[in-house]
Design a protein around this motif. Structure first.
Motif, PDB file in Angstrom:
ATOM      1  N   GLU A   1       0.791  -1.223   0.000  1.00 62.90           N
ATOM      2  CA  GLU A   1       0.000   0.000   0.000  1.00 62.90           C
ATOM      3  C   GLU A   1       0.829   1.283   0.000  1.00 62.90           C
ATOM      4  O   GLU A   1       1.619   1.527   0.920  1.00 62.90           O
ATOM      5  CB  GLU A   1      -0.940   0.005   1.214  1.00 62.90           C
TER       6      GLU A   1
ATOM      7  N   ASP B   1      -8.027   3.403  -7.600  1.00 66.16           N
ATOM      8  CA  ASP B   1      -8.843   2.178  -7.596  1.00 66.16           C
ATOM      9  C   ASP B   1      -7.985   1.045  -7.041  1.00 66.16           C
ATOM     10  O   ASP B   1      -6.892   1.282  -6.521  1.00 66.16           O
ATOM     11  CB  ASP B   1      -9.378   1.867  -9.000  1.00 66.16           C
ATOM     12  N   TRP B   2      -8.437  -0.193  -7.179  1.00 62.82           N
ATOM     13  CA  TRP B   2      -7.686  -1.319  -6.613  1.00 62.82           C
ATOM     14  C   TRP B   2      -6.480  -1.699  -7.474  1.00 62.82           C
ATOM     15  O   TRP B   2      -5.595  -2.407  -7.004  1.00 62.82           O
ATOM     16  CB  TRP B   2      -8.586  -2.540  -6.414  1.00 62.82           C
ATOM     17  N   ASN B   3      -6.439  -1.252  -8.722  1.00 58.45           N
ATOM     18  CA  ASN B   3      -5.248  -1.516  -9.526  1.00 58.45           C
ATOM     19  C   ASN B   3      -4.128  -0.552  -9.177  1.00 58.45           C
ATOM     20  O   ASN B   3      -2.957  -0.919  -9.206  1.00 58.45           O
ATOM     21  CB  ASN B   3      -5.560  -1.392 -11.027  1.00 58.45           C
TER      22      ASN B   3
ATOM     23  N   TYR C   1      -4.086   1.125  -6.257  1.00 55.61           N
ATOM     24  CA  TYR C   1      -3.848   1.033  -4.808  1.00 55.61           C
ATOM     25  C   TYR C   1      -4.123  -0.410  -4.398  1.00 55.61           C
ATOM     26  O   TYR C   1      -5.143  -0.732  -3.770  1.00 55.61           O
ATOM     27  CB  TYR C   1      -4.744   1.994  -4.021  1.00 55.61           C
TER      28      TYR C   1
ATOM     29  N   ILE D   1      -4.152  -4.031  -2.580  1.00 58.08           N
ATOM     30  CA  ILE D   1      -4.031  -4.554  -1.213  1.00 58.08           C
ATOM     31  C   ILE D   1      -3.682  -6.035  -1.313  1.00 58.08           C
ATOM     32  O   ILE D   1      -3.690  -6.603  -2.406  1.00 58.08           O
ATOM     33  CB  ILE D   1      -5.319  -4.336  -0.394  1.00 58.08           C
TER      34      ILE D   1
END
Ligand code: FES
Ligand code: FES
Lengths: 763, 153
Positions: A679, A692-694, A696, A698
């Motif tokens: 992160e 987004d999750w790409n 950022y 996890i």
């Protein structure tokens, strides 16, 4: 009209509440029919009935002024209340976080749910048992000291067949007793009655692995989540965010969304929102609306430049300076002298990134504002403070605002949860209808309050025998208090600042709790000015174990570096430098469980693509002690690091529910690994690029550890400590120490992404 | 507005929605279902997962007009009040903190285990990769899926 608790409950013909017994509480919980100008006064902490209530059928409801963010707190509180009342735990219901029904206990904060939040409930339940026993003895026609309590009943000691249930004793009437209130609000709030709570030796329910009561509904899809609140006539809203951090809207082109029936724009100072009758229409309108934004000059240092920026930026505050009334609380002179006279000085800088709460679902808020009153639905950790903030924003007295807490996406501090409810309140007032604001993924990651980036500088002065004669720690970073940990005033939110409230001007970082005791030690912090003053996406606030992940990363890595430089076992050095027996106990317990080997603590020399290593770290805080050993696999070709096995030893004092505490520790391990490995909020000169999750990521399921082992030390002689944070804090350091053990490479900046580790290995 | 017919949990519904409306909004807004949830709207987290003809589908990016098969949701799993074996396993293992993500893990596990009830630990990790749990309940989820697999095999 005054719609207080008592009246609500009376309107159903009794003051009795309880899940099975009372439609009134259900109606209260549902927040039925908001008339104009309704009042929502605070429940008085001095009334025993504010805390505990017994229904005709004997079901007990306890009113908890904090909230359960999914750590099993609701179950633990029920256990504590059941214990004191001599009740089966499944006959105790909990109502949490509704400002009309619960006293302001400060909300979820600093792992305080048990160690502080449970105390008034324990005392109130003990007092309720006393009152019930007294009344029961009278009904049974015996002396007060001739009765006992068990199973929700009062019985005659000499003849247990003579007994009467709590519900029957009260028959729908209130307990009607007062308790002594310490006049505090928030987390320190406490009440005491005449009764003494039980001693730990007598516990039957506390300490048992009671199943978490929130779980079945979560799996069956029947939990009453905030996201499910659907009010009649409710409008759906989306907020427009600028392309550049500091830009504000100048104008918009209404024609650009004319094709969407019912879509409208609300533009109020710097707030720009679209609303529509249907949610998808609001989404489309937000995408289609043409907006002209200001084009301010932006010169953020960017993700790679931020650490040099922190090093060179002037300090605007430090502990001992402006933040705390001008009194210097530290003196670095003796340390400088010791370092100047040392045979050898070790120094290292550790770099800690901005991190986002990035909740699984971004902020949601529903508001129903009528002239003179408002009902707000929120999954904030601090509903009682949000009530104060929204009241101020709407210019209403606090008792005209009710905040109804609902379970939502997990939150780990002052997250974005507090934002959408304020925005919904503004829009509902403007439009005269209930409004639901749903943030986007982008907002939930990029516009969420951040954990502050920092550079932590460590120095140790060594004498010629390798002894440590001076210890220096300076944490320099962005303030963790750009916005407060409670949204008790509009300037603590984006929309408040957009509407003209001036940013809170407070500075805080962290000095770790004293763990290692060296001569001539100084630990202090300095903060630098925020990247953007007003309504900034890079504003910082509490994120799980605020600022401690940063400082412990440095401290727990550096102690290993000193051990390496002086030829010592990192465990032995820690044991020698700790004075607290509880720290020593967790260190011993974890290393024994993990099979720590003092002879295997130098960097290993294995060849091949995949090498292994292990590292140790310690933490002390929230009344808890945690030590970890992490074993990693490092792929030297790709740089990928996998924490294959994690061993934890934790002492959180008296354990309320052994099953729950294990789950909490496991969750801390995985989230801690995520923060260590993945992160980092990225940004360029003008905007946040983690959206987004790409961008950022996890921790993925593929990277979950193979094994998490733990030793939970149950200290029945010690008060329960907080368990929600301690395990997570030092895990980043344990991983870095393990990478060093595996490869000989010292990672002084996290997260340890594959690219970063690969680069370090080939440097 | 265009009418579309979709079959959800064994019942056909005629819904009024523009053809580009993602299935998620139709399920939540028109049918008032609570199982599938909004998490990202970008097919990156899985909280909106439903099964379409047995396949796990991210309803947040699936236009309602593209849905041809039978939709199953979390809301419809517990037939006659009896939890699906995967739900029962997640309950037994207490595999959630906030539980917001549970829908994605449960629906994706069902899709996986109905095809391959003997999934190994490595296959479970591989096939559930990409789903998000922010609270970090991964360890309990893995235990729950293994338990469900043992029960369904
Ligand atoms: S909401 Fe559909 S994948 Fe995230
Ligand atoms: S339990 Fe909260 S996101 Fe998975």
């Amino acid at each position: 009209m005054k719609m207080n608790r008592r009246k609500f409950l009376k309107s159903s013909g009794s003051l009795v509440v309880g899940v099975s017994a009372s439609g009134a509480i259900q109606s209260l919980i549902a927040g039925d029919a908001l008339a104009q100008g309704v009042s929502f006064p605070d429940p008085s902490p001095e009334r025993l009935d504010t805390w505990v209530s017994v229904a005709r059928d004997g079901q007990v409801t306890a009113f908890f002024g904090k909230v359960d963010m999914g750590l099993g707190l609701e179950t633990a509180i029920a256990q504590i209340v059941a214990e004191e009342l001599d009740m089966p735990v499944d006959r105790v219901s909990i109502v949490a976080g509704d400002t009309l029904l619960t006293a302001n206990q400060g909300g979820a904060s600093a792992s305080s749910g048990i160690r502080a939040g449970a105390i008034p409930l324990r005392n109130a339940a003990a007092e309720a048992r006393r009152v019930l026993a007294l009344a029961g003895a009278e009904r049974l026609g015996v002396a007060a000291n001739a009765v006992g309590t068990a199973n929700g009943e009062v019985f005659v000691l000499a003849d247990p067949s003579k007994r009467i249930g709590y519900g029957q004793i009260l028959d729908g009437k209130p307990l009607g007793t007062n308790v002594k209130w310490n006049k505090e609000m928030g987390t320190p709030l406490n009440v005491t009655g005449e009764a003494k709570p039980k001693s730990v030796a007598d516990y039957k329910v506390v300490g048992q692995p009671v199943a978490r009561r929130d779980i079945p509904a979560k799996m069956l899809g029947t939990t009453d989540y905030l996201t499910n609140v659907r009010l009649p006539g409710m409008l759906h809203a989306r907020i427009l965010r600028p392309p550049v951090g500091a830009a504000v809207p100048v104008s918009f082109d209404a024609a650009s969304i004319a094709s969407i029936a019912g879509a409208r724009v609300v533009h109020k100072k710097d707030l720009l929102a679209v609303v529509a009758e249907r949610e998808w229409d609001a989404v489309r309108a937000a995408r289609m609306l043409k907006v002209e934004w200001t084009n301010p000059e932006m010169n953020w240092p960017g993700t790679e430049g931020v650490y040099d920026h922190i090093r060179s930026a002037p300090a605007v505050a430090s502990n001992g300076e402006s933040a705390f009334a001008g009194k210097r609380v530290y003196d670095e002179t003796p340390t400088y002298k010791a370092l100047a006279g040392a045979a050898r000085v070790l120094t290292a800088d550790y770099e800690c990134p901005f991190q986002s709460h990035a909740r699984i679902a971004p902020s949601v808020g529903v508001a129903d504002v009528k002239p003179g009153s408002a009902v707000i639905y929120a999954d904030t950790q601090k509903p009682h403070f949000v009530r104060l903030g929204i009241a101020k924003l709407l210019e209403l007295p606090a008792d005209k605002v009710r905040v109804m807490w609902k379970p939502g996406a997990g939150s780990y501090g002052r997250s974005d949860a507090d934002e959408a409810p304020f925005e919904a309140a503004v829009l509902s007032r403007e439009l005269g209808r209930p409004v639901r604001v749903q943030w986007t993924r982008n907002e939930g990651t990029a516009w969420d309050p951040k954990a502050p980036a920092a550079v932590i500088s460590m120095k140790a002065g060594l004498n010629d025998k390798g002894g440590i004669d001076g210890w220096y720690m300076r944490s320099k970073g962005f303030s963790g208090w750009d916005v407060k940990f409670t949204a008790d005033s509009p300037e603590q939110t984006l929309v408040g600042m957009q509407l003209g409230y001036k940013k809170w001007d407070m500075h805080n970082f962290d000095v770790p709790t004293e763990t290692y005791q060296f001569a001539n030690t100084v630990r202090f912090w300095q903060t630098v000015a925020p990247l953007q003053e007003k309504a900034s996406p890079m504003r910082c606030a509490h994120l799980r174990a605020p600022q401690e992940v940063q400082t412990r990363f440095a401290q727990e890595c550096f102690i290993d570096e000193v051990a390496m430089a002086t030829g010592r076992d990192p465990l032995a050095l820690r044991l020698a430098a700790c004075k607290e027996p509880r720290e020593i106990d967790v260190l011993k317990a974890v290393t024994e469980k993990a099979g720590w080997n003092a002879a295997d603590t130098r960097p290993r020399t294995a060849k091949g693509d995949v090498v292994t290593g292990r590292g140790l770290a310690l933490y002390n805080g929230y009344g808890s002690y945690a030590a970890l050993v992490v074993e990693v696999e490092v792929n030297r070709r790709t740089g990928h690091v996998w924490a294959r096995k994690v061993t934890v030893a934790q002492d959180s004092g008296l354990v309320i529910n052994p099953a729950s505490i294990k789950a909490v520790i496991e969750g801390n391990v995985v989230q801690g690994l995520s923060r260590a490995m993945c992160e980092e909020v990225t940004f360029d000169q003008k905007t946040v690029t983690s959206v987004d999750w790409n961008t950022y990521p996890i921790l993925d399921m593929k990277d979950a550890p193979e094994q998490v082992d733990m030793v939970v030390l149950n200290r029945t002689d010690k008060a329960s400590g907080g368990a929600g944070e301690p395990t997570l804090v030092s895990i980043t350091a344990a991983v870095a120490n393990a990478i060093h053990n595996a490869t000989g490479v010292r990672m002084r900046r996290y997260p340890f992404t594959a690219a970063r580790v690969r680069a370090a290995l080939s440097a | 507005m265009a009418k579309t017919t979709i079959t959800v949990d064994g019942r056909a519904h005629e819904v009024a929605a523009t053809p580009d409306t993602p299935l998620l909004y139709v399920l939540r807004e028109e049918l008032s279902l609570n199982g599938p949830k909004f998490g990202c709207g970008l097919a990156q987290c899985g909280t909106c997962t439903v099964l379409v003809d047995g396949r796990a589908v991210r309803s947040c990016v699936t236009p309602v007009s593209a849905v041809k098969g039978a939709v199953r949701t979390l809301d419809g799993l517990a037939a006659g009040g009896k939890p699906h074996p995967v739900q029962a396993a997640f309950i037994a293992e207490e595999a959630a903190q906030c539980g917001y993500c549970a829908n994605g893990w449960i629906m994706s596990s069902i899709a996986m285990l109905e095809k391959n009830p003997k999934a190994t630990d490595a296959q479970i990790r591989e096939q559930l990769s990409g789903l998000k749990c922010r609270c970090g309940t991964h360890m309990a989820i893995l235990r729950a899926v293994r338990r469900a697999a043992a029960q369904m095999a």
